[in-house]
Scaffold this active site. Structure first.
Site, PDB file in Angstrom:
ATOM      1  N   THR A 104       0.833  -1.206   0.000  1.00 13.10           N
ATOM      2  CA  THR A 104       0.000   0.000   0.000  1.00 13.10           C
ATOM      3  C   THR A 104       0.864   1.250   0.000  1.00 13.10           C
ATOM      4  O   THR A 104       0.577   2.219  -0.714  1.00 13.10           O
ATOM      5  CB  THR A 104      -0.966  -0.002   1.196  1.00 13.10           C
ATOM      6  OG1 THR A 104      -1.772  -1.180   1.131  1.00 13.10           O
ATOM      7  CG2 THR A 104      -1.866   1.218   1.188  1.00 13.10           C
ATOM      8  N   CYS A 105       1.923   1.231   0.775  1.00 12.90           N
ATOM      9  CA  CYS A 105       2.820   2.393   0.846  1.00 12.90           C
ATOM     10  C   CYS A 105       3.446   2.675  -0.516  1.00 12.90           C
ATOM     11  O   CYS A 105       3.491   3.817  -0.968  1.00 12.90           O
ATOM     12  CB  CYS A 105       3.930   2.143   1.863  1.00 12.90           C
ATOM     13  SG  CYS A 105       3.333   1.727   3.515  1.00 12.90           S
TER      14      CYS A 105
END
EC number: 1.11.1.25
Length: 162
Positions: free
Chosen positions: A50-51
């Site tokens: 996600t990052c």
């Protein structure tokens, strides 16, 4: 410790990075933020899905728009060492505005009250995902995620606060 909130003064602390001459530097947060309008966003870990695929690319893509609204610095912090943060930054060759800063021991993350315990996943103490809008050290917006969610801390969310 209570999480950082709107109206709070951003605590000072030390973060690390590699400069353009590839020299390891330590910098105080206040030296980066005092007298400026800054976005400080934090992620649970460099190179995590996600990052890497959503959170950071959003700030890179929206950097021009953020700067046009008076933002002078866009700072990404993670509980990783500066070598990892340097490698992660290099994985975004299109990036011209987001600075990647290491909080290797989670000391600054703790000062913000934003620790995330990911020991059961083998990741130890990390940072909750967040985005802060800070104007001359004062927190104007605090978009803090619960757990590992990604629902309120995007570049688009911060744009709404500007």
């Amino acid at each position: 410790m209570a999480p950082i909130a709107v109206g709070d003064v951003l605590p000072d602390g030390k973060l690390a990075y590699f400069d353009e001459q590839d020299q390891l530097q330590e910098v105080s947060v206040h030296s980066l933020v005092a007298g400026k309008k800054v976005i400080l966003f934090g992620v649970p870990g460099a190179f995590t899905p996600t990052c890497s695929l959503k959170h950071v690319p959003g700030f890179i893509e929206k950097a021009g728009e953020l700067k046009s609204k008076g933002v002078t610095e866009i700072l990404c912090i993670s509980v990783n060492d500066p070598f990892v943060m340097k490698a992660w930054a290099k994985s975004y060759p299109e990036n011209k505005h987001v600075k990647f800063l290491a909080d290797g021991s989670a000391t600054y993350t703790h000062a913000l009250g934003l620790e995330l315990n990911l020991q059961e996943k083998g990741l130890g103490t990390r940072s909750r995902r967040f985005a802060l809008l800070v104007d001359d050290l004062k927190v104007k917006a605090a978009n803090i995620e619960g757990g590992g969610e990604f629902t309120v801390s995007s570049a688009d969310d911060i744009l709404k606060d500007l």
